[in-house]
Each structure stands twice: as C-alpha cells, then as structure tokens.
Scaffold this motif. Structure first.
Motif, PDB file in Angstrom:
ATOM      1  N   TYR A   1       3.023  -1.825   1.841  1.00 42.01           N
ATOM      2  CA  TYR A   1       2.708  -0.385   1.857  1.00 42.01           C
ATOM      3  C   TYR A   1       1.583  -0.003   0.608  1.00 42.01           C
ATOM      4  CZ  TYR A   1       3.883   4.598   1.419  1.00 42.01           C
ATOM      5  OH  TYR A   1       3.179   6.050   1.131  1.00 42.01           O
ATOM      6  N   GLN A   2       1.784  -0.561  -0.592  1.00 45.26           N
ATOM      7  CA  GLN A   2       1.282  -0.088  -1.537  1.00 45.26           C
ATOM      8  C   GLN A   2      -0.367  -0.053  -1.380  1.00 45.26           C
ATOM      9  OE1 GLN A   2       2.151   1.911  -3.624  1.00 45.26           O
ATOM     10  NE2 GLN A   2       4.121   1.853  -3.413  1.00 45.26           N
TER      11      GLN A   2
ATOM     12  N   LEU B   1      -2.248   0.079   0.872  1.00 45.79           N
ATOM     13  CA  LEU B   1      -3.037   0.906   2.086  1.00 45.79           C
ATOM     14  C   LEU B   1      -3.722   2.301   1.686  1.00 45.79           C
ATOM     15  CD1 LEU B   1       0.114   1.165   4.356  1.00 45.79           C
ATOM     16  CD2 LEU B   1      -1.857  -0.118   5.136  1.00 45.79           C
TER      17      LEU B   1
ATOM     18  N   SER C   1      -4.737   6.109   1.501  1.00 47.69           N
ATOM     19  CA  SER C   1      -3.931   7.296   1.328  1.00 47.69           C
ATOM     20  C   SER C   1      -3.354   7.686   2.753  1.00 47.69           C
ATOM     21  CB  SER C   1      -4.120   8.254   0.531  1.00 47.69           C
ATOM     22  OG  SER C   1      -5.522   8.953   1.086  1.00 47.69           O
TER      23      SER C   1
ATOM     24  N   LYS D   1      -1.046   5.589   4.466  1.00 44.86           N
ATOM     25  CA  LYS D   1       0.440   5.730   4.079  1.00 44.86           C
ATOM     26  C   LYS D   1       1.130   7.121   4.861  1.00 44.86           C
ATOM     27  CE  LYS D   1      -0.335   3.651  -0.603  1.00 44.86           C
ATOM     28  NZ  LYS D   1      -0.346   4.032  -2.067  1.00 44.86           N
ATOM     29  N   ARG D   2       0.261   8.036   4.709  1.00 44.77           N
ATOM     30  CA  ARG D   2       1.014   9.030   5.161  1.00 44.77           C
ATOM     31  C   ARG D   2       1.287   8.958   6.719  1.00 44.77           C
ATOM     32  NH1 ARG D   2      -1.160  14.164   7.443  1.00 44.77           N
ATOM     33  NH2 ARG D   2       0.171  15.894   6.922  1.00 44.77           N
TER      34      ARG D   2
ATOM     35  N   ARG E   1       4.474   7.142   6.881  1.00 47.61           N
ATOM     36  CA  ARG E   1       5.776   7.832   6.579  1.00 47.61           C
ATOM     37  C   ARG E   1       5.922   8.787   7.570  1.00 47.61           C
ATOM     38  NH1 ARG E   1       2.444   8.733   1.848  1.00 47.61           N
ATOM     39  NH2 ARG E   1       2.343  10.956   2.305  1.00 47.61           N
TER      40      ARG E   1
ATOM     41  N   LEU F   1      -2.371  -0.014   9.752  1.00 45.82           N
ATOM     42  CA  LEU F   1      -0.818  -0.523   9.671  1.00 45.82           C
ATOM     43  C   LEU F   1      -0.584  -1.773  10.565  1.00 45.82           C
ATOM     44  CD1 LEU F   1       0.681   3.168  10.037  1.00 45.82           C
ATOM     45  CD2 LEU F   1       0.530   1.595   7.992  1.00 45.82           C
TER      46      LEU F   1
ATOM     47  N   ALA G   1      10.450   3.537   5.937  1.00 44.49           N
ATOM     48  CA  ALA G   1       9.520   4.706   5.956  1.00 44.49           C
ATOM     49  C   ALA G   1      10.197   6.203   5.744  1.00 44.49           C
ATOM     50  CB  ALA G   1       9.085   4.761   7.248  1.00 44.49           C
TER      51      ALA G   1
ATOM     52  N   LEU H   1      10.753   6.835   2.113  1.00 42.82           N
ATOM     53  CA  LEU H   1       9.477   6.873   1.482  1.00 42.82           C
ATOM     54  C   LEU H   1       9.153   8.504   1.766  1.00 42.82           C
ATOM     55  CD1 LEU H   1       6.914   4.168   2.036  1.00 42.82           C
ATOM     56  CD2 LEU H   1       7.876   5.081  -0.220  1.00 42.82           C
TER      57      LEU H   1
ATOM     58  N   THR I   1       8.770  11.402  -0.758  1.00 39.78           N
ATOM     59  CA  THR I   1       7.245  11.626  -1.229  1.00 39.78           C
ATOM     60  C   THR I   1       7.006  13.268  -0.432  1.00 39.78           C
ATOM     61  OG1 THR I   1       6.840   9.567  -0.794  1.00 39.78           O
ATOM     62  CG2 THR I   1       4.914  10.957  -0.656  1.00 39.78           C
TER      63      THR I   1
END
Length: 969
Positions: A475-476, A478, A480, A483-484, A487, A520, A544, A547, A551
């Motif tokens: 995940y890290q 990716l 931004s 990532k959103r 999630r 993804l 997810a 997270l 987040t």
C-alpha cells in the motif's frame, strides 16, 4: 429457512456457473447441477480416455487427459460430510481410481522421458500410501532412468522395510525383478562417472570436454548455493509448478527461461520461487543464486548495479574483478552465467526496468522473478499471477503448523480457520503458529475467536511478521489518489464493484478512477475479474477498512456512502423505468444526483444490468438502512420490485422489502410505509403465504386511509383481490375487483389497472368464462394501447387459460404459445409456469400425453425455482391427471398425494379439493368407500368456493352411490 436458502442461492449465483443451482422442491430445496459440472463424472470420463490413449501409444493426448482429470481433485471426496456405508464405499472406490490415475500419469511421464515430473507425483502417493507397491515400482523406475540408482535402491529398501514391519511380507515379484536389474546395471557401469563440464551456447558437449582437457582445466565448476532455506514441506501449487517446469523444458535449449510470478502480499511467491529453484537444481547444478530487490518501497529498492555486485560475489567473482562501469558489469555477469547452468531468483522486483539488466543472454540459466506488481516486458512475456490456495491445500498448510492429529480431530474447525484466513498462505502460517504455541487451545477456539468482533488481522501476527505489515508494504508506495480509492473501496457493501462505483465513492472522474484501479490491480491489492468488475480479498478489505477508519474522517466516509447510494439508486431507477411505466414515478421520487456521467459510463442500463448486479443490489438495501440512509433503502427496494417480480425472484422481494419496511418506518414516512407493505405482500402471496400477504395489504390500506391517500388506498385494496383469490374466497375477490373497477380511484391515470387480471382469474375459477374473457380482453386492449409488453403477455396467458376451459383447444394453444414467444423476446418469466401447465392440460385433452407430461414437469420445475407454491400444487395435480390418463396409476396417486400435502400446508383450498378428487379416482377402483370419503371432502371445498368442479364431483358421488348396495353405504 427461506431466508437461508435465498442467501445460499445469491451466493451461488454470484458465480456464473451457479445460476439456478438451488431450486425449491415441495418441502425443501434441491441442488441441481448439469452432470458435466460434476467433477467425479468428468474425472472418470477423462481417466478412461487417457488410459485408452496410453494403450494406443498416444502419449501427449494421454498426458493431457490424465492431468486434466487429476486437476479436478481439490481434496478428499465429500470432506466434512457425515458418510454412511454407501457413500463410504463410493469414496473409497473413487480414491482408488485417483491413485491409479496418478500412476498412469507417472507412467506416461516416464515413457515421455520426463522423469522429473513423474518423481514428485509418485513421492506424494507413497507418502500418503506407504504400502502401495505399484507406486514404488514406478518411483524406482523414475530414479533409475534419471541415472539415480542410489535413489532407486533407497526406495526399494523403504518399501521392503515397511512391508516387513507392518504386514510381515516381502516385496512382490515386480519390485524384486526391478531391483535385480538395477543392481546389475550398477555393477556394469563401474565405480562412478566424472561430471561433464557445461556447454557454451551452441557448442557440443564433447567439444567442450576436449577443449577443457587440452587447456588443462578441470571439467567441473565448483557449485554455489545461495538460496534461502526452503520450507520443510511445500504445500500445493502443483499446477503452477508443473506449468513453469514444462515451460522451462520447452524453451531452455533455445533461450533463457525467465518466469515472472506476481501475487498479493502473503500469497507465497518467494516460497514458490525457492521451491521451484530447488526442483531445477538437478538440471542446473552449478549455481543457485538469490537477491532481494526490495521492491516494496522506494527507500529499500535495490538498483540493478548493486544487485549485480551481490550476484557476482555469490558466483565467487573477487571484488577487484567487478567492473566499475555498469555496462561492463552487465557483460561480466552474462559471461559468468554462460559458463554455468544456473538458477537465479530475483525476489521482490519493483519493475521490468529493474530486472532487465539482470537477465542472461544464453540458454544456460533459469530466472525466477517475484513481484507484488504485475510486470510485463516484450522480452520476457507476461507474468504468472499466483492464486490463493484452495481449501484442501490451505488445511494441509495449517496441518504442518499445528500437527496432523489436531487438524484431523476437528476438520470443520480447521476449514473455518483457513476460510477466515482467506486461503492466504501467510495468514494461515501465522494462524497456525498462534495455535501451535497454545497447546491447550482447540482448533475450534481459534475459529471462534476469528469469527468474533475483533478484526481477524489483529490475530495474524507473530514476532516481526504480520499480514498487516505485508499489506502495508504494497500500500505505501501507491500514489495518494490510488491510496484514497483503496481505502474508500472498503466502504462498498457488495462483493464486486465497477469503475463508476469507484468514481462515485471517491468523487473522481471515470478516467481517474480507472487509472487508480489499474494501479491497485498491478499491486495485487484489487482483483480484476473481467475488466469491468473488481473485488477485494476479504483480508485486504479488512485492512482497507482499518486504514479508512484511521485515515478518513467519519464525515468523509458518510459523504462517500451518500454518493454511492445516490448513484446506485439513480441507475436502478433508470432501469426500472424501462420495465414499468405507471406506478414507479408516482411512488419513488428521485433523490438529488449531480453526476449523470457516471450513469452514462455504464452504457444503456438494462434488465441484464440488474441481473448482473442483483446480489449486490439486494445487499445495498440493507446497507443503506444500516448506514443511516433509510430514504435510499426503501426507494432502492421499490425500484427493484418489478424486475424481481417478472424474473420470479420472490424471495428477493421479501428480503429487500422487509429491510425497506424498517427503513420507511424509521424515516417516519407513512406513505412509504404503506407502499412497502403493499409490495412486500406481493412477494408473500406469490410464495403461497397468504396470511402474511393479507396482513401487509391490510396494513397498507389502513395507512393509506389514515394519510387520506385515496388513490393508493384504492390500489392497495384492489390487490386484496389476489389474496382472496389464492385463499379460496373467490366471491370476495370478484366483489373487491368489481368495486375497484367501478371506482375510478382504483386505477386513476395509470396505464393498466392491475385489478383486471385478478378479477378475471377469479371469474374463471368460478366458471363465469364469458365474463372472465371480457375482462381479460379489456386487459389486453389496455396493455396494447399503452405498449406495455409485460401486461400484454400476462393478458394473453389469461385469455388462453379461459379459452382452454371453454373447450376452444386449438385457439387456446395458439394464444398460450404466443405468450411464451413474447416472454422469450422480453425475458419476462412471470406466470410462465402457469402457461406451461395450461398447455399440458390442452395437450392431454387432445391425447398428446407425452407432450402434456413434459409441460407439467416443466411447470413444476419453474414454480419450484420461483418459489410459487400454489402454482406447484396446480402443476402436481395436472401431472397426476396426465399420468392417470397414461395408465400410470401408482405414480398418479403419489403425485396427487404430494399436491394435497403442499396445498394443505399453504392453505390453498382449490388445489386441496382437486387433489382429493384425484385421489378419489384412484380409490374408485380399489376401495369405493374411501373414494366416496375423498369426493365428499372435495365437494365440501368446491361448494364453499362455488367452483364448477362441484358438478363433476356430485356426478361421481352419485355413480358411487348407485354402484354401492344400500347396506354398505
């Protein structure tokens, strides 16, 4: 029970192959599967064909057929099912057939010179069946033909010792003969052979040996092994391993074999690569190299130049010989590989660009690349995505951690643990380690904990290793935006989502959402099902969710769900309006949705879209209620109603509208509450629960009256005619229907007044055929005037039914067939079972008994599938009459008994009476007194209902009375 069955049916139908697998049947449900989908039948057919091909000497077809047959096995037959003596003997027989098939495949591999493929097959057999002599015979042959005579003799000693210890006997004649021939071969070959040097590309082996001898060089390069320690017992992956080994053999003489294996975090990519490298080491013995390229993140990523230093040093190249210039370093690496037969594992690659300088130039090396990303390059081809373990493999892996006794003592609990682990190898190993360190725990204790409220991921950690950590490494890196998206996808309540769904949840454009999903998918955080649908693995979804909760704020999550439900409702309403034209707009107003481009991205939504999304849409109704969106919940249920009704998904109507009723009541909307009560009643009536249907309709009428909603109060009251009809209160049904027709409020400005068909059916049941025909013709005219195909096909069905009962057989058949043709064209299945049953009646009267029986059976099957118990009862009664006409009296009697039991259970008096009459016809030949008793019971029902069957029943009773002496009456 219906709820559980409906949930099971939705689960099956989330897979294309499972559509229609669960059918309603009398007092229960039945699993209906095409024999071609039953693995044991396919296995036996392919095994027999493979054996015939082998006998004929056709090795390649034989191998393909036998491999296909064995690939169908996913574990012990009927695992977890309590077995009686019949099934026990069947499973034992099939297991023996499987072992014979494995031995046949091993024989094929040996005849084809593929000893390295035969050996693992046979090792697995003798490990599980240590006294099986045919498998040991083949294993000894495999070792001998590979040149490993010591291994062959060791296998002989193993079976000899086991036979002596456990059975007190020695090996059979074939094993002894093979042992003697191997010993003789060893004696002839002398003390041993020197190992030949390896070829340079394009050189013959004898030339290499001669050149080496002339130069005074040794004939062998000192082997090196830098592979990590392999797992003690590698589990599963037979298909993947076999495919990669076969591909290696196919290309290894021409080009370097390069295999890229990708997969989600924790799927066992490195374990597979190391295992495969060990399997290849006998053919690539000079070097076994390994380097971690650190592809999880930018900080730890290893550049190709640094990786080359590591690999060259592993080969024994002194530091001072490693060139400074990158191109020179690549050249030296490739020269060193060309001198050896090597296997190289490039673990955890970040990109194709990272691995390209590390690839060899000559066909003396196999390269195994692992990555969490999907890598592709024209020079190496596509990657192999590593799937999850299957359930059997997963339990086998758990067994290695916790011990065979504990797993075998609790097979159901073990299956539940690995299911909760999502069949992910890392998760299973961590769960097993947790259980292994707690000897006082049962496997069921862990299963219960994993099923509890605590997140499963929190229970899958051991020292520095955790599933969460593995997911985080993917995940890290990716962007931004991705990532959103990741999630927010955890908020989606269904199982499969599309690009427009991702865009609705996140506020992105369709193009932006697709780009994020591609990222993804490439990272194996999202599974691409068919390029239009995606899904999250259960553990990744949990990650997810965690997270997202940490987040993103509660308001952000709420807003995302609001956008999702807005979008879903807007699409569902758009499709629903193509299926019903009148009531929907008055009942369901649009909630604001300002992103029409998302709907356009779907294309032209059709009923087929609803079919594809049905399981998730049913889930959405409840999710909207649970997440605090009651307005969306009841509106979505209402939007789905007509689709579910015409496709026969009456259980879905009940499920969605029960949630919708709670939502409507929670919103305080009296009109919506009345509306949902009305449509919930329709589901109950169609499955034969008239009491529940009457309760909900009565409530709907009362609520509409309280809110002074005159129009809908009249509509709901008109629907009472259907409940009275199926409850046997025909006169009341006609009275209500006629009152509603006289009162314009009963249909207002709608295109087709729905009271018409119910009134016509009631009149037909009472024998008032001319009136019924006039009503149904009016119904058809109304439907055609308004271009309403659904009501048109329904009206045709009803007209055909009336003409049939009036004795107009040929016109009736033409009309009924026309209604079926219209159903085929539109996809509407509503009342098809009733049409088929009426066709059967017509064919029976015409003496076409085989066709009649077929139509009745089809009507019964359709009614079971849709859950329409009253139609099933009618189909059973008509089938009984047709069987009697064929002279099959015993079958007819049993069929009428089934009809009587079903009609009694659902309180459907008309078919109770008809079943009693059918049984009386049977008793009339063998027991006149019992026949009279059944006809008297039937007559009481028919007189109470006022139906014309009473006249025939009175006549038959009179005949019985005339034939019975007065003293015996």
């Amino acid at each position: 029970m219906r709820t559980y069955a409906a949930n099971l049916r939705r689960t099956f139908e989330s897979f294309a192959a499972g559509h229609g697998a669960i059918e309603r049947q009398r007092n229960g449900y039945r699993l209906v599967v095409d024999p071609e989908r039953i693995d044991v039948f396919c296995f036996e057919r392919e095994r027999n064909s493979g054996r015939e091909a082998l006998t004929a000497g056709h090795l390649d077809p034989a191998r393909e057929l036998l491999e296909r047959a064995l690939a169908r096995w996913r574990g012990p037959m009927l695992a977890g099912v309590p077995l009686g003596p019949v099934l026990t003997s069947r499973t034992v027989a099939v297991e023996e057939e499987r072992l014979v098939t494995v031995e046949l495949l091993a024989d094929v591999q040996l005849r084809s010179g593929r000893n390295d493929l035969a050996i693992p097959l046979l090792r697995d057999v003798v490990a599980r069946h240590p006294l099986r002599e045919p498998a040991y015979h083949l294993l000894m042959r495999a070792f001998h033909e590979r040149g490993d005579n010591a291994g062959a003799l060791a296998a002989y000693d193993e079976i000899r010792t086991r036979l002596a210890t456990e059975l007190g006997v020695g090996p059979g004649h074939d094993l002894e003969e093979l042992r003697r021939s191997i010993v003789a071969a060893v004696s002839r070959s002398g003390p041993g052979r020197a190992v030949a040097p390896r070829r340079e590309s394009g050189q013959r082996l004898d030339v290499v040996v001669a050149d080496a001898a002339a130069a005074g060089q040794p004939g062998r390069i000192e082997p090196v092994d830098h592979l990590p320690r392999a797992v003690a017992d590698f589990v599963g992956r037979e298909t993947v391993v076999s495919r990669l080994l076969a591909e290696t053999r196919r290309v290894e003489e021409r080009v370097p074999a390069v295999h890229i294996v990708d997969g989600m975090a924790g799927s066992g990519k490195t374990t597979l690569a190391v295992h495969l490298a060990r399997r290849l080491s006998d053919r690539y013995p000079d070097a076994a190299l390994f380097v971690d390229l650190g592809g999880h993140g930018e900080k730890n990523r290893v550049e190709p130049a640094s990786a080359l230093v590591t690999l060259l040093r592993q080969l024994g190249v002194p530091a001072e010989r490693v060139p400074v210039e990158f191109d020179d370093r690549v050249e030296l690496w490739r020269q060193e590989l060309a001198r050896r037969r090597s296997v190289v594992v490039l673990d955890n690659a970040a990109s194709s660009e990272q691995i390209m300088p590390l690839l060899p130039a000559e066909p003396t090396t196999v390269v195994l690349v692992t990555s969490r990303r999907r890598l592709s390059h024209p020079d190496v081809g596509p990657s192999q995505t590593l799937p999850l373990l299957n359930p059997r493999e997963s339990v086998d892996l758990l067994r290695l951690s916790v011990g065979q006794d504990r797993v075998e003592a609790e097979p159901e609990a073990a299956a539940e643990v690995v299911r909760r682990c999502g069949y992910l190898p890392l998760a299973i190993r961590l769960a097993g380690a947790r259980l292994a360190h707690r000897r006082g725990w049962r496997v069921a204790d862990l299963a219960e904990q994993m099923a509890g409220d605590a997140p499963v991921l929190h229970q899958l950690a051991q020292e520095e290793s955790s599933v969460t950590g593995a997911f985080a490494a993917s995940y890290q890196p990716l962007p931004s935006t991705a990532k959103r998206v990741f999630r927010f996808l955890s908020l989606y309540p269904g199982s499969r989502f599309s690009v427009p769904v991702a865009a609705a949840l996140t506020g992105l454009t369709v193009a932006e959402a697709r780009t994020a999903l591609d990222d993804l998918v490439d990272r194996n955080l999202v599974e691409d099902l068919d390029s239009t649908r995606y899904r999250l693995h259960d553990l990744i979804r949990e990650y997810a969710i965690d997270l997202c909760s940490r987040t993103d704020s509660a308001s952000e999550r709420k807003a995302a769900l609001a956008h999702l439900f807005d979008f879903t409702l807007a699409v569902a309403l758009r499709v629903a309006k193509t299926l019903e034209f009148d009531d929907l707009g008055a009942h369901v107003t649009h909630l604001p949705f300002g992103r029409p481009e998302l709907i356009d991205a779907i294309g032209a939504p059709t009923a087929d879209w609803l079919e594809t999304e049905r399981t998730d849409l049913v889930t959405m109704v409840r999710a909207a209620l649970d997440e605090g969106f009651p307005e969306h919940s009841w509106r979505l249920a209402r939007a789905l109603w007509r689709f579910c009704y015409i496709r026969g998904y009456f259980e879905d109507i009940i499920t969605t509208h029960r949630y919708a009723l709670t939502a409507a009541e929670a919103s305080g909307d009296v009109s919506a509450t009345a509306l949902i009560n009305n449509y919930l009643a329709s589901g109950y009536v169609r499955i034969g629960d008239n009491r529940a249907g009457l309760n909900h309709l009565t409530r709907a009428v009362a609520l509409a009256g309280e809110s002074r909603d005159v129009l809908n109060a009249a509509r709901y009251r008109a629907n009472l005619a259907a409940v009275y009809l199926w409850s046997g209160n025909l006169t009341e049904a006609v009275t209500v229907g006629q009152e509603c027709l006289r009162d314009y409020k009963g249909y207002g400005n709608v295109r087709v007044p729905t009271v018409l068909p119910n009134l016509g059916i009631a009149l037909m049941a009472l024998g008032r055929y001319e009136e019924a025909l006039r009503i149904h013709r009016l119904y058809l005219t109304w439907a055609r005037t308004n271009s309403d195909e659904f009501h048109a096909l329904s009206a045709l069905s009803r007209i055909g039914a009336v003409r049939l009962r009036m004795g107009d057989l040929q016109p009736a058949i033409r009309i009924l067939l026309a209604s079926l043709a219209l159903r085929d064209r539109t996809g509407h299945r509503y009342t098809e079972a009733e049409v088929r049953n009426d066709l059967g009646i017509a064919y029976r009267v015409l003496g076409r008994l085989v066709e009649a029986e077929r139509e009745h059976e089809l009507a019964r099957k359709l009614s079971i599938g849709s859950g329409e118990l009253h139609v099933e009862a009618a189909a059973l009664n008509e089938l009984g009459r047709t069987l009697l006409a064929q002279g099959r009296r015993g079958e007819a009697f049993e069929t009428h008994q089934q009809a009587l039991r079903l009609a009694t259970r659902i309180a459907y008096p008309h078919e109770q009476g008809r079943a009693l009459s059918g049984l009386a016809e049977h008793f009339a030949r063998v027991d006149p007194a019992e026949a009279r008793r059944h006809w008297e019971r039937a007559l009481a029902i028919f007189r109470r209902m006022g139906v014309p069957e009473r006249f025939e029943t009175e006549r038959r009773l009179a005949e019985v009375a005339a034939a019975t002496p007065a003293a015996d009456r």
